[in-house]
Write a protein that holds these residues in place. Structure first.
Motif, mmCIF file in Angstrom:
data_model
loop_
_atom_site.group_PDB
_atom_site.id
_atom_site.type_symbol
_atom_site.label_atom_id
_atom_site.label_comp_id
_atom_site.label_asym_id
_atom_site.label_seq_id
_atom_site.Cartn_x
_atom_site.Cartn_y
_atom_site.Cartn_z
ATOM 1 N N THR B 174 -3.608 0.106 -5.592
ATOM 2 C CA THR B 174 -3.924 1.507 -5.298
ATOM 3 C C THR B 174 -4.014 1.709 -3.798
ATOM 4 O O THR B 174 -4.270 0.767 -3.058
ATOM 5 C CB THR B 174 -5.274 1.909 -5.915
ATOM 6 N N ILE B 175 -3.814 2.958 -3.376
ATOM 7 C CA ILE B 175 -4.110 3.263 -1.985
ATOM 8 C C ILE B 175 -5.616 3.523 -1.865
ATOM 9 O O ILE B 175 -6.326 3.570 -2.876
ATOM 10 C CB ILE B 175 -3.290 4.476 -1.468
ATOM 11 N N GLY B 176 -6.089 3.694 -0.665
ATOM 12 C CA GLY B 176 -7.525 3.934 -0.470
ATOM 13 C C GLY B 176 -8.135 2.958 0.499
ATOM 14 O O GLY B 176 -8.970 3.312 1.317
ATOM 15 N N GLY B 177 -7.720 1.698 0.374
ATOM 16 C CA GLY B 177 -8.131 0.697 1.348
ATOM 17 C C GLY B 177 -9.625 0.458 1.401
ATOM 18 O O GLY B 177 -10.344 0.610 0.415
ATOM 19 N N LYS B 199 -7.993 13.218 -0.247
ATOM 20 C CA LYS B 199 -6.840 12.887 0.586
ATOM 21 C C LYS B 199 -5.857 11.996 -0.179
ATOM 22 O O LYS B 199 -4.638 12.115 -0.042
ATOM 23 C CB LYS B 199 -7.290 12.164 1.866
ATOM 24 N N MET B 200 -6.418 11.100 -0.989
ATOM 25 C CA MET B 200 -5.550 10.235 -1.792
ATOM 26 C C MET B 200 -4.727 11.082 -2.755
ATOM 27 O O MET B 200 -3.528 10.859 -2.952
ATOM 28 C CB MET B 200 -6.387 9.211 -2.566
ATOM 29 N N VAL B 201 -5.391 12.058 -3.355
ATOM 30 C CA VAL B 201 -4.694 12.934 -4.305
ATOM 31 C C VAL B 201 -3.633 13.771 -3.571
ATOM 32 O O VAL B 201 -2.495 13.905 -4.028
ATOM 33 C CB VAL B 201 -5.702 13.833 -5.048
ATOM 34 N N ASP B 202 -4.034 14.301 -2.401
ATOM 35 C CA ASP B 202 -3.067 15.052 -1.593
ATOM 36 C C ASP B 202 -1.808 14.234 -1.355
ATOM 37 O O ASP B 202 -0.685 14.727 -1.481
ATOM 38 C CB ASP B 202 -3.664 15.411 -0.217
ATOM 39 N N ALA B 203 -2.040 12.968 -0.982
ATOM 40 C CA ALA B 203 -0.902 12.097 -0.669
ATOM 41 C C ALA B 203 -0.028 11.913 -1.888
ATOM 42 O O ALA B 203 1.200 11.977 -1.811
ATOM 43 C CB ALA B 203 -1.392 10.754 -0.140
ATOM 44 N N SER B 204 -0.677 11.708 -3.031
ATOM 45 C CA SER B 204 0.129 11.420 -4.217
ATOM 46 C C SER B 204 0.888 12.664 -4.693
ATOM 47 O O SER B 204 1.929 12.545 -5.325
ATOM 48 C CB SER B 204 -0.767 10.886 -5.337
ATOM 49 N N GLN B 205 0.366 13.833 -4.350
ATOM 50 C CA GLN B 205 1.035 15.052 -4.853
ATOM 51 C C GLN B 205 1.962 15.701 -3.830
ATOM 52 O O GLN B 205 2.648 16.663 -4.130
ATOM 53 C CB GLN B 205 -0.031 16.048 -5.297
ATOM 54 N N ALA B 270 -8.295 -8.105 -16.918
ATOM 55 C CA ALA B 270 -7.065 -8.721 -16.414
ATOM 56 C C ALA B 270 -5.972 -7.669 -16.250
ATOM 57 O O ALA B 270 -5.089 -7.805 -15.410
ATOM 58 C CB ALA B 270 -6.604 -9.826 -17.353
ATOM 59 N N ILE B 271 -6.006 -6.616 -17.069
ATOM 60 C CA ILE B 271 -5.160 -5.455 -16.785
ATOM 61 C C ILE B 271 -6.112 -4.381 -16.271
ATOM 62 O O ILE B 271 -7.121 -4.083 -16.896
ATOM 63 C CB ILE B 271 -4.345 -4.997 -18.030
ATOM 64 N N TYR B 272 -5.815 -3.885 -15.087
ATOM 65 C CA TYR B 272 -6.870 -3.094 -14.449
ATOM 66 C C TYR B 272 -6.331 -2.144 -13.389
ATOM 67 O O TYR B 272 -5.217 -2.303 -12.895
ATOM 68 C CB TYR B 272 -7.871 -4.031 -13.771
ATOM 69 N N THR B 273 -7.131 -1.142 -13.100
ATOM 70 C CA THR B 273 -6.998 -0.434 -11.836
ATOM 71 C C THR B 273 -8.261 -0.791 -11.060
ATOM 72 O O THR B 273 -9.330 -0.950 -11.660
ATOM 73 C CB THR B 273 -6.937 1.101 -12.010
ATOM 74 N N PRO B 274 -8.163 -0.936 -9.738
ATOM 75 C CA PRO B 274 -9.307 -1.445 -8.992
ATOM 76 C C PRO B 274 -10.541 -0.557 -9.119
ATOM 77 O O PRO B 274 -11.660 -1.054 -9.147
ATOM 78 C CB PRO B 274 -8.808 -1.485 -7.551
ATOM 79 N N PHE B 275 -10.355 0.758 -9.190
ATOM 80 C CA PHE B 275 -11.506 1.639 -9.352
ATOM 81 C C PHE B 275 -11.038 2.924 -10.033
ATOM 82 O O PHE B 275 -9.838 3.222 -10.061
ATOM 83 C CB PHE B 275 -12.220 1.911 -8.024
ATOM 84 N N PRO B 276 -11.985 3.684 -10.591
ATOM 85 C CA PRO B 276 -11.582 4.803 -11.456
ATOM 86 C C PRO B 276 -10.703 5.857 -10.782
ATOM 87 O O PRO B 276 -9.841 6.435 -11.432
ATOM 88 C CB PRO B 276 -12.934 5.413 -11.871
ATOM 89 N N GLN B 277 -10.884 6.074 -9.474
ATOM 90 C CA GLN B 277 -10.088 7.118 -8.823
ATOM 91 C C GLN B 277 -8.814 6.571 -8.194
ATOM 92 O O GLN B 277 -8.280 7.160 -7.258
ATOM 93 C CB GLN B 277 -10.902 7.831 -7.743
ATOM 94 N N ALA B 278 -8.348 5.417 -8.664
ATOM 95 C CA ALA B 278 -7.182 4.786 -8.057
ATOM 96 C C ALA B 278 -5.980 5.720 -8.061
ATOM 97 O O ALA B 278 -5.803 6.528 -8.960
ATOM 98 C CB ALA B 278 -6.843 3.495 -8.799
ATOM 99 N N VAL B 279 -5.185 5.609 -7.022
ATOM 100 C CA VAL B 279 -3.929 6.351 -6.931
ATOM 101 C C VAL B 279 -2.831 5.373 -6.550
ATOM 102 O O VAL B 279 -2.908 4.762 -5.495
ATOM 103 C CB VAL B 279 -4.024 7.464 -5.848
#
Lengths: 160, 659, 292, 289
Positions: B174-177, B199-205, B270-279
Motif C-alpha cells: 500500500t501507499i502511505g509510508g 491524500k491517499m484516496v485523492d492519489a488513487s482517484q 498471511a493474506i493481508y492488507t497492511p492496514f484498513p485504509q490501505a490504498v
C-alpha cells in the motif's frame, strides 16, 4: 594552425614605453582557474580592490579537472616561472567530482616534477573558493615572493 | 588568416584609471590575425555594443575579443551582441582587465603590460574558436515517483494537478509510508491518518495518477526527458482486476504473522492488507508465511474468494515504460539500536523505539490505543525517553542530527501524560532542538504543562531489575548520576537511509553520501535536484526530515519536474565534450570519470582491410554533458575535447601568456 | 620440457581449429636471442621455443589481431599475463577472442657481452626480471608446467628512493643529461602494453602537443607525458627500459609514479586482476589533502 | 605458547590465589610463563593520575624488557592489563609518544610485543575445546555470575571482548559444565578504590553487585581481577555488619581457580582456602572438594 611565436611582439619589448624606466624582473605565473570557484574568487579580489603583484595571468577553465598536466609542462617550456592550478574545495565542485580527480592528478604531478628536479614551489595547486578573494590575493602574493627568491626558471624552458 | 576585432573598454575610469587602454588597443592591433582594434568608454552599453556591431560589418570581422570586465559578468551580453550582428556567438573571447587587472594593480605601467598580455591571450584563443550550436532533445511528458509515502504522494498529486501523467511505484502493498504508522503529528497533535488518508484516496482517484504498489524499479536507462524504466510488479497472488477488497480472504486466513506495519507488536494474516485504509485496498499473499505456499495445503482464501481473484500461480511481471522525469521519495528507516550494549542490545522487550510507541498509542493499533508494555501488557506509570539513539554519535551511530526526535519525543511525553493519569515521563537529552513553527512552544508546553522532566545527559545503562527497567544516567546540569526505575523505555532512534538506498542510487545513477542519503546537486541552491539531470529528490531519502519539510520539498521537487515536463524540447549547452571517433580506441576510462553518466560506449562500423569491422568508441550524450571537461584529461590520445575549451585553445592561451 | 609442451599445445589448438594464430617465441639469429613467432599452421609449431631469452612481452601483438575472425592464442609469462589484463581492462582485446597459455617464468637472462658460446646459467638475470614479483601468470586458460616459487624481490623502489634524496639541481642535471640522449625513436611506447591508443597523442596531426625538434625540452615533454599516460596503468614489465636503444632508465620514472600512487592512494598493482581500476580513473573522498 | 609473566603487586600479595591458580592452569594448558626480570609497578591507581607520561612510561618499561626477549606479556590483573594496553596502544600509534617514552625509560619499546590478559590467554587463545578436553571434573551446573569489572574490556575498541556484555568468562563457565547466569552487572564498578575514603559509597556498590548476582540466582561469582575479587570477597562481612538484613555468604572465585579445580587440582592448592567467604560448602555441593 599553430601560433606563430616569432611574429608576436614580446612583452619585454612592449614594456619599453618611452617614458618608463626599465622594469625589474617580475616572475611570470600561469594560473589555471576554475570558472566557478577560483576565477570567481579572483573576481572578488578585484571587486574588493585587494592588491597583489601583477605576476599572474589566469587562464579560465570550466573546472580544475579540465587542466591537463601537459598544459603545466608546456607553460614551463614556454617560459613560465611558476604555475598555479586552482579550483573549488573538495566537496564544493560545481561538477561535484572534478576536483577529486584534480587532486589525484596533481598530487602525483607535483611529486613527479620534484623528482625531475623542479623546485616544488614553482608548481602549486590550491583550493580557492568564490568567496575567498583574500585567499587568492595571499596565494598569488606568497607564490610571487617565493619565485622571486628562486629567480627566473631555467628548467624545462625552451625560449630564452 | 582570421579577421579578429579587439575592443578595449574604459569602464569609465574603472579600467582607464589604472590601465592605458589606448596603448592596449594599439598593441593589440599588432597581434597576428587582428585586423581592427579600438577602445571605448563603456563597451557593454548600447552605443558600445553598436561599436562592435559596426566594426563587424565594416571590417568583415569573424572573431571578436572584448577586453573589459569578468566574463562571468558580461560574456552573455557580448555573445548576444555578436548574435544580433549575425555572427555565431561562440566566436568570442573576453580579456578580464578589470577584476584581474585594473582593480588590483595600481601601477599603471605594470597594469598596462598585464592587460596587453591578457588581450594577447584572448586573441590567441579566439582564432581557435569554432562556431558552436546548442542542441535540443524531445521530452516524454510523464513522471515516475519512486516511493508512495507522504512525500511521494504529494509530488504525484502536484504533478498530476499540473496535467501530467504520473506513476507511483511503491514496494509495499500500500501507499502511505511511515506517516501511516504515526498516530499524531506535532506540534498540532492532529491525527496523522486523518490528514494522510484523504491524500491517499485523492492519489488513487486522480485520473493522472497510476499507482503500482508492491512494485520496484528494476532498471533505469536513457536520460533526462527520455528515461526507459523497467518496473518489477511483484506477484501479489491476487488478481487486481478481479479483487473487490471485500476482506473475506483475510478474515478466513488461518495463518497469523507478526505485522510489519504494527512493528511486530500486533498480528496480521498471511493474506493481508497492511492496514484498513490501505490504498489500493487489495491484499497480497505473503508467500514466505502462507501455509499454501509452505506446505501446498490450505487454499482457504481461494475457496472463499467470491470473485476468484486469488491466483497462486501468479508470477512477477516486468514492464518497461518511458518517463521524462523521476522523483525519488523512498523515505527512511529507523536506526537499529542493537549496537547499544548500554540499552541492552535490543533484548529487553519493554525498551522500544519511537515507531513502536506510535503503534501503541494509535487507536487502530495492536493495543487499541492503550499504552501497554509489550512484555506483560501492564500500563506503565513511569516512562523514560532517551533521545539521540544513534544520532550525533560517531562512535556507534551516525554523526548527524535526525531533526525530528526532539519533537516526537515531546509529543510522546505529552501523550503519556494525557493517556495515563498519574504517570511520569523523564526525557534524557543532549540538546533540545526545535527549529520549526510552533515547535519551541510545543516543547515548552510538554515540559511545563505536561510535566515531562527533561534531564540533560546521556544514559549509561539500562537493566532489568524485577519487572522494572533501571535507567542509569547522568544529569550533567547538576553533575550527578541519576537512576530511574521505569516501566518502559522509549528510544528516539535516528532516522537512517533505507538499507537498499545505495542500490537504488546506482540504478538511477545518482550519488549518495557517507550515510547513504541521496545527495542533492547543491546543498543550498539546488536542494531538490540531483546531479543526474531529470532526477529529483523529495522527503527523508535526502536526509532526516519531518512531515512539513517533506511535503515542502515534495512540492519543490514536483515544480522542478513540472518545469521540465512543460517543455516540448530541451535545449542543452553548446560547451560540451566531443569525441573524435576516428581516433578513439574505446578504452572507456572517460566513462568512469564523468559525473553525469554522459559518456557511454557505442559500436561503430568501419571498413578495415576490405571488410567491415565493428569497433567500440566513446559517445557523449550532449544533453547530459555539463561541460566540465574532466574526461578530456583522462583521454590520453586527446581525442576527447571540450568545445569552447579545447586542448588547442588552452595551449594557445598558455603560449600567449608565456611570451 | 616447456618447449615440448608448448609445441604440443600450439599444434593441438591449430589442428582443432580452435585458434587461427599462435603467438610465441622462436630462435632468432643468434643462440642468445629468441624472437616473437607467429604461426598459423600446425606443422609450424615445432619452431616454438621457451628458453632464457624469451624476454619479449607478447601481449601487445594481440593489438595487431583486433579484427581477426577467429581466436588468437598467446603464450604468457607473468608479465605478459598482466599485460593481457591491461589490454582487457582497456577494452582493447576481448577475452573470448584470445586463448592464453600460461608459462611460469623462471626469469630471463641478459644476452652475453660477446657472442661466444657460454653457459647460460652464468648469465645474469635481466634487470626487469630481478625485481619481478609475479613470475606466474595471473590469467590463463591453460598452464604449462608448475608455478614457480615467488622470488625474493629486493625493494624495487630502492633506486627511486636514492634519486629522491638528491638535490633539485642534481636531479635536474641527471635527467637533463639522460633526456638529451633520447632519440625519440618511440620504441618505449611501441613496446608498452599500456600504450595502446589507436593513435598516440604524439603522432596525431594538429594536436601540437609535442614539437618535432629533438631537443632536451621536447624530450622532457615526451618522457614526462609518456610516464603520466601510463601512470597507474604500468604493469611493470620493464619492456620500455629493455628496448631503449639509449639505455635510459625509464623504469626509474615509472616506479616513482607507482611508489607515489601507492603512498598517496593505497597500494595498487596494475594488471593483477580486472576488477581493481587504475588509481587515476577514480577517487576517494578522503584522499590525501595537500592542497589548501 | 610462551609469555612474559607480569604478576604486578597484587598477585604477589593480596591476590596470591590468582597467582597460584594461574600457574596451575598455565601448566595444564602448556603455557610457559616467564616472569619479567626486574619488573616495576604498572602505575595503576596513582601513577597515571599524577602524570600522563609517567602513566605510559611505567608499563612501557616492563613491555620493553619483554620485547628484548621477544615475548608478549600476560598480565592477569585487570588494572595492570589496562595500563599496559594503554601504553602499548599509545606507543604503537604515535612515533612522538614512542620517542618520549623511550627518553623517560631509557629503554627502547618499539611496540613489537603487546599485552594480553590471563582471560585472553587461558580462554580465548587456548580455546574452549582444549579446556573441555582437559577438564576432569564438572562444575555440575553450579550457577555462577561472571563478573568482569570496569577495566578488563575497556576502553572500547581495544579490548578483547564486548565492552557492555563480555562473554569470555561465561563461555568458560559453560564449557566447564557450570551455568553462567545472565545478569546486567558484568561490568559495573565494584568501587575498589572507594571504601577507604568514602566507605558507604564503596559499600553500596559492592552491595548492589552482590544483590544483583543473588537475584539472578548465582551461587558464586567468578572474576578475573584481584581488586574486584578482594572487594567482593572481603567486604561481605563488613556489609553484613553495617547493613540491616544483609547476610551475604556468596563465594567469589578467580576464574583460574575454577579452571584449576576442574582440571583436577586439589582446591587447597588453588588458593580457595584463603578466601574470606567460605568456598568449601559450594564446592562440596558440586563434588569439587
Amino acid at each position: 594552425m599553430s601560433l606563430n611565436t616569432e611574429a608576436l611582439p614580446k612583452s619585454q619589448e612592449v614594456t619599453a614605453s618611452p617614458e618608463a624606466a626599465p622594469q625589474p624582473w617580475e616572475p611570470r605565473i600561469v594560473g589555471f582557474a576554475c570558472n566557478w570557484c577560483t576565477y570567481a574568487g579572483a573576481d572578488l579580489a578585484g571587486l574588493s580592490r585587494l592588491q597583489y603583484p601583477p605576476s599572474i595571468r589566469l587562464i579560465r577553465v570550466p573546472c580544475s579537472g579540465r587542466v591537463n598536466p601537459q598544459f603545466v609542462i608546456r607553460a614551463f617550456q614556454r617560459g613560465a616561472d611558476g604555475v598555479l592550478v586552482a579550483g573549488c574545495h573538495p566537496g564544493d565542485c560545481h561538477y561535484s567530482t572534478g576536483n577529486y580527480f584534480t587532486r589525484r592528478r596533481f598530487l602525483l604531478m607535483q611529486r613527479l616534477l620534484e623528482y625531475m628536479g623542479m623546485d616544488p614551489r614553482r608548481f602549486q595547486a590550491r583550493w580557492i573558493s568564490g568567496s575567498e578573494g583574500p585567499k587568492f590575493q595571499q596565494v598569488v602574493t606568497q607564490m610571487t615572493e617565493d619565485i622571486k627568491a628562486l629567480g627566473p626558471n631555467r628548467k624545462m624552458r625552451d625560449v630564452e | 588568416m582570421r579577421r579578429t576585432g579587439v575592443f578595449v573598454c574604459h569602464c569609465g575610469s574603472n579600467i582607464a584609471g589604472t590601465v592605458d587602454v589606448e596603448r592596449v588597443a594599439k598593441e593589440a592591433a599588432k597581434f597576428p590575425n587582428v585586423v581592427f582594434a579600438t577602445d571605448y568608454k563603456y563597451m557593454c552599453s548600447e552605443p558600445g555594443q553598436q561599436v562592435i556591431k559596426d566594426a563587424i560589418k565594416e571590417h568583415n570581422l569573424d572573431r571578436v575579443v572584448v577586453a573589459s570586465c569578468s566574463p562571468r559578468m558580461h560574456e552573455p551580453t557580448f555573445r548576444r551582441c555578436l548574435e544580433s550582428a549575425g555572427m555565431n556567438p561562440y566566436l568570442f573571447e573576453m580579456a578580464n582587465i578589470r577584476e584581474h587587472c585594473s582593480w588590483v594593480h595600481p601601477d599603471k605601467e605594470k597594469g598596462t603590460i598585464k592587460s596587453i598580455d591578457l588581450v594577447r591571450k584572448a586573441a590567441a584563443k579566439v582564432v581557435k574558436d569554432e562556431p558552436l550550436q546548442k542542441s535540443s532533445i524531445g521530452i516524454t511528458k510523464r513522471a515516475l515517483v519512486i516511493g508512495g509515502g507522504i512525500a511521494g504522494i504529494q509530488v504525484a498529486l502536484d504533478i498530476a494537478d499540473a496535467g501530467f501523467p504520473v506513476t507511483i511505484v511503491e514496494k509495499e502493498p500500500t501507499i502511505g509510508g511511515r506517516m501511516a504508522q504515526i498516530d499524531k503529528t506535532f506540534p498540532t497533535l492532529d491525527c496523522s491518518a486523518c490528514i494522510l488518508t484523504p491524500k491517499m484516496v485523492d492519489a488513487s482517484q486522480h485520473p493522472n495518477i497510476e499507482i503500482l504498489s508492491y512494485s520496484e524499479v528494476e532498471k533505469v536507462e536513457g536520460y533526462v526527458g527520455n528515461f526507459d524504466i523497467t518496473i518489477r510488479k511483484k506477484a501479489r497472488s491476487v488478481d487486481m482486476s478481479k479483487c473487490t477488497g471485500c476482506g473475506t480472504c483475510w478474515e478466513k486466513c488461518p495463518t497469523k504473522v507478526d505485522s510489519e506495519f504494527d512493528m511486530q507488536l500486533g498480528k496480521r494474516k498471511a493474506i493481508y492488507t497492511p492496514f484498513p485504509q490501505a490504498v489500493p485496498n487489495k491484499p497480497v499473499i505473503d508467500r514466505v508465511n502462507c501455509t499454501k505456499f509452505r506446505t501446498g495445503k490450505c487454499g482457504i482464501c481461494q475457496k472463499v474468494c467470491p470473485t476468484g481473484a486469488v491466483d497462486y500461480e501468479q508470477q512477477d511481471e516486468l514492464i518497461t515504460e518511458k518517463y521524462g522525469a523521476i522523483v525519488v521519495a523512498t523515505g527512511f528507516n529507523q536506526f537499529d539500536h542493537s549496537v547499544y550494549g548500554e540499552y541492552g542490545y535490543g533484548k529487553y522487550p519493554d525498551v522500544i523505539t519511537g515507531l513502536h510507541f506510535e503503534r501503541l498509542i494509535n487507536a487502530s493499533g495492536p493495543t487499541m490505543g492503550k499504552i501497554k508494555r509489550p512484555s506483560d501488557h501492564k500500563i506503565p506509570e513511569t516512562v523514560v525517553f532517551i533521545k539521540c539513539v544513534g544520532s550525533r554519535d560517531e562512535a556507534k551511530g551516525k554523526s548527524y542530527c535526525s531533526r525530528t526526535c526532539c519533537m516526537y519525543t515531546a509529543k510522546h511525553a505529552t501523550l503519556v501524560h494525557e493517556k495515563i493519569p498519574g504517570s511520569k515521563s523523564y526525557i534524557f537529552y543532549m540538546d533540545v532542538r526545535t527549529p520549526g513553527k510552533g515547535y519551541e512552544e510545543f516543547y515548552k508546553r510538554t515540559a511545563e504543562e505536561y510535566e515531562a522532566q527533561y534531564i540533560r545527559g546521556r544514559v549509561s545503562k539500562v537493566y532489568q531489575k524485577g519487572d522494572k527497567l533501571v535507567v542509569r544516567g547522568e544529569d550533567s546540569l547538576i553533575g550527578r548520576p541519576v537512576e530511574i526505575e521505569a516501566d518502559m523505555v522509549v528510544l528516539a532512534n535516528a532516522m537512517v537511509a533505507r538499507e537498499d538506498a545505495g542500490d537504488l542510487a546506482r540504478t538511477l545513477g545518482i550519488s549518495y553520501d557517507k550515510d547513504n542519503f541521496f545527495t542533492e546537486a547543491h546543498p543550498k541552491l539546488r536542494p531538490v535536484e540531483t546531479h543526474t539531470a531529470g532526477v529529483f529528490l523529495a522527503g527523508a531519502c535526502q536526509g532526516p526530515k519531518d512531515i512539513p519539510d517533506s511535503v515542502a520539498q515534495a512540492g519543490a521537487a514536483a515544480s522542478k519536474a513540472i518545469g521540465l515536463l512543460s517543455k516540448t524540447q530541451m535545449e542543452s549547452d553548446a560547451i560540451v565534450s566531443n569525441v573524435d571517433e576516428s581516433r578513439c580506441s574505446g578504452c572507456m576510462i572517460c566513462k568512469g570519470i564523468c559525473p553525469y553518466k554522459a559518456i557511454d560506449a557505442k559500436l561503430i562500423t568501419e571498413r578495415v582491410g576490405g571488410k567491415m569491422a565493428e569497433r567500440q568508441v566513446a559517445a557523449v550524450n550532449k544533453s547530459l554533458c555539463q561541460g566540465c571537461g574532466a574526461c578530456t584529461v583522462a583521454c590520453r590520445a586527446g581525442c576527447l575535447n571540450l568545445l569552447g575549451f579545447t586542448n588547442e585553445q588552452i595551449l594557445a592561451e598558455v603560449e600567449a601568456v608565456c611570451l | 620440457m616447456i618447449t615440448e609442451k608448448m609445441r604440443a599445445a600450439a599444434k593441438e589448438l591449430l589442428e582443432k581449429g580452435e585458434v587461427e594464430t599462435v603467438i610465441g617465441w622462436e630462435k632468432g639469429t643468434f643462440w642468445y636471442n629468441s624472437t616473437p613467432a607467429f604461426i598459423s599452421k600446425p606443422e609450424q609449431a615445432d619452431r616454438l621455443v621457451f628458453d632464457e631469452f624469451c624476454a619479449n612481452n607478447l601481449a601487445k601483438y594481440l593489438l595487431d589481431y583486433r579484427n581477426a575472425d577467429g581466436k588468437i592464442a598467446v603464450f604468457v609469462k607473468g608479465c605478459d599475463a598482466r599485460a593481457v589484463n591491461r589490454l582487457l581492462q582497456d577494452n582493447q582485446v576481448k577475452r573470448e577472442k584470445v586463448y592464453l597459455i600460461g608459462i611460469p617464468c623462471p626469469g630471463m637472462k641478459e644476452a652475453p657481452k660477446t657472442g661466444a658460446a657460454q653457459d647460460t646459467a652464468s648469465l645474469p638475470l635481466l634487470a626487469k626480471c630481478q625485481s619481478c614479483a609475479t613470475p606466474n601468470p595471473v590469467i590463463y586458460d591453460q598452464l604449462l608446467g608448475d608455478p614457480v616459487p615467488a622470488r625474493e624481490v629486493p625493494n624495487r623502489f630502492a633506486g627511486v628512493e636514492a634519486l629522491e634524496a638528491k638535490g633539485a639541481d642534481e636531479k635536474y642535471e641527471r635527467w637533463g643529461k639522460l633526456f638529451s640522449e633520447c632519440i625519440r625513436c618511440y620504441a618505449c611506447r611501441n613496446v608498452c602494453p599500456a600504450c595502446n591508443c589507436r593513435e598516440c597523442a604524439f603522432d596525431a596531426n594538429g594536436l601540437n602537443w609535442l614539437g618535432k625538434q629533438n631537443n632536451l625540452q621536447e624530450n622532457q615533454m615526451f618522457n614526462i607525458t609518456r610516464a603520466m599516460h601510463v601512470a597507474g596503468r604500468c604493469i611493470e614489465c620493464g619492456e620500455c627500459e629493455r628496448v631503449c636503444p639509449m639505455g635510459l632508465p625509464l623504469m626509474d620514472i615509472n616506479r616513482k609514479i607507482i611508489k607515489d600512487l601507492n603512498e598517496l592512494f593505497g597500494s595498487y598493482d596494475a594488471g593483477l586482476n580486472l576488477e581493481d581500476r587504475p588509481p587515476l580513473g577514480h577517487y576517494k573522498l578522503d584522499d590525501p589533502e595537500k592542497f589548501m | 605458547m610462551k609469555y612474559a609473566y607480569y604478576p604486578g603487586c597484587s598477585l604477589h600479595s593480596t591476590g596470591i590465589e590468582y597467582d597460584m591458580s594461574s600457574q596451575l592452569v598455565a601448566g595444564k594448558l602448556g603455557v610457559e610463563l616467564k616472569e619479567i626480570p626486574d619488573w616495576n609497578c604498572c602505575g595503576a591507581s596513582a601513577g597515571h593520575t599524577t602524570n600522563h607520561l609517567l602513566g605510559l612510561a611505567l608499563p612501557a618499561r616492563n613491555l620493553a624488557i619483554a620485547e628484548k626477549e621477544g615475548l608478549d606479556v600476560m598480565a592477569p590483573c585487570a588494572s595492570c592489563y589496562n595500563r599496559m594496553k594503554t601504553s602499548e596502544v599509545a606507543v604503537k600509534s604515535s612515533e612522538e609518544t614512542k620517542a618520549k617514552v623511550a627518553e623517560v625509560t631509557e629503554m627502547e619499546y618499539e611496540g613489537k610485543v603487546g599485552v594480553k590478559s590471563a582471560l585472553e590467554v587461558f580462554v580465548k587463545e587456548a580455546g574452549l575445546d582444549a579446556i573441555k578436553s582437559l577438564a576432569v571434573k564438572n562444575l555440575g551446573g553450579m550457577k555462577i555470575a561472571a563478573y568482569y569489572g570496569c577495566l578488563l574490556v575497556r576502553p572500547v575498541g581495544i579490548g578483547f571482548d564486548d565492552p557492555e556484555n563480555p562473554m569470555t568468562m561465561d563461555d568458560m563457565v559453560t564449557a566447564l559444565g557450570g551455568e553462567a547466569v545472565d545478569w546486567p552487572f558484568k561490568t559495573e564498578c565494584c568501587g575498589a578504590s572507594l571504601p577507604t575514603a568514602r566507605e558507604m559509597v564503596g559499600l553500596k556498590l559492592v552491595y548492589d553487585i552482590l544483590t544483583m548476582a543473588q537475584s539472578a540466582g548465582a551461587e558464586a561469582i567468578v572474576t578475573a581481577c584481584p581488586l574486584c575479587f578482594m572487594n567482593l570477597d572481603m567486604r561481605q562481612n563488613d556489609l553484613n555488619k553495617k547493613v540491616d538484613n544483609a547476610n551475604f555468604q556468596l563465594p567469589v572465585f578467580y576464574f583460574t581457580e575454577l579452571m584449576a579445580i576442574a582440571f583436577g587440582e586439589k582446591p587447597a592448592k588453588t588458593g580457595v582456602r584463603k578466601h574470606f567467604v567460605d568456598t568449601s560448602s559450594v564446592l562440596a555441593k558440586y563434588n569439587l572438594k
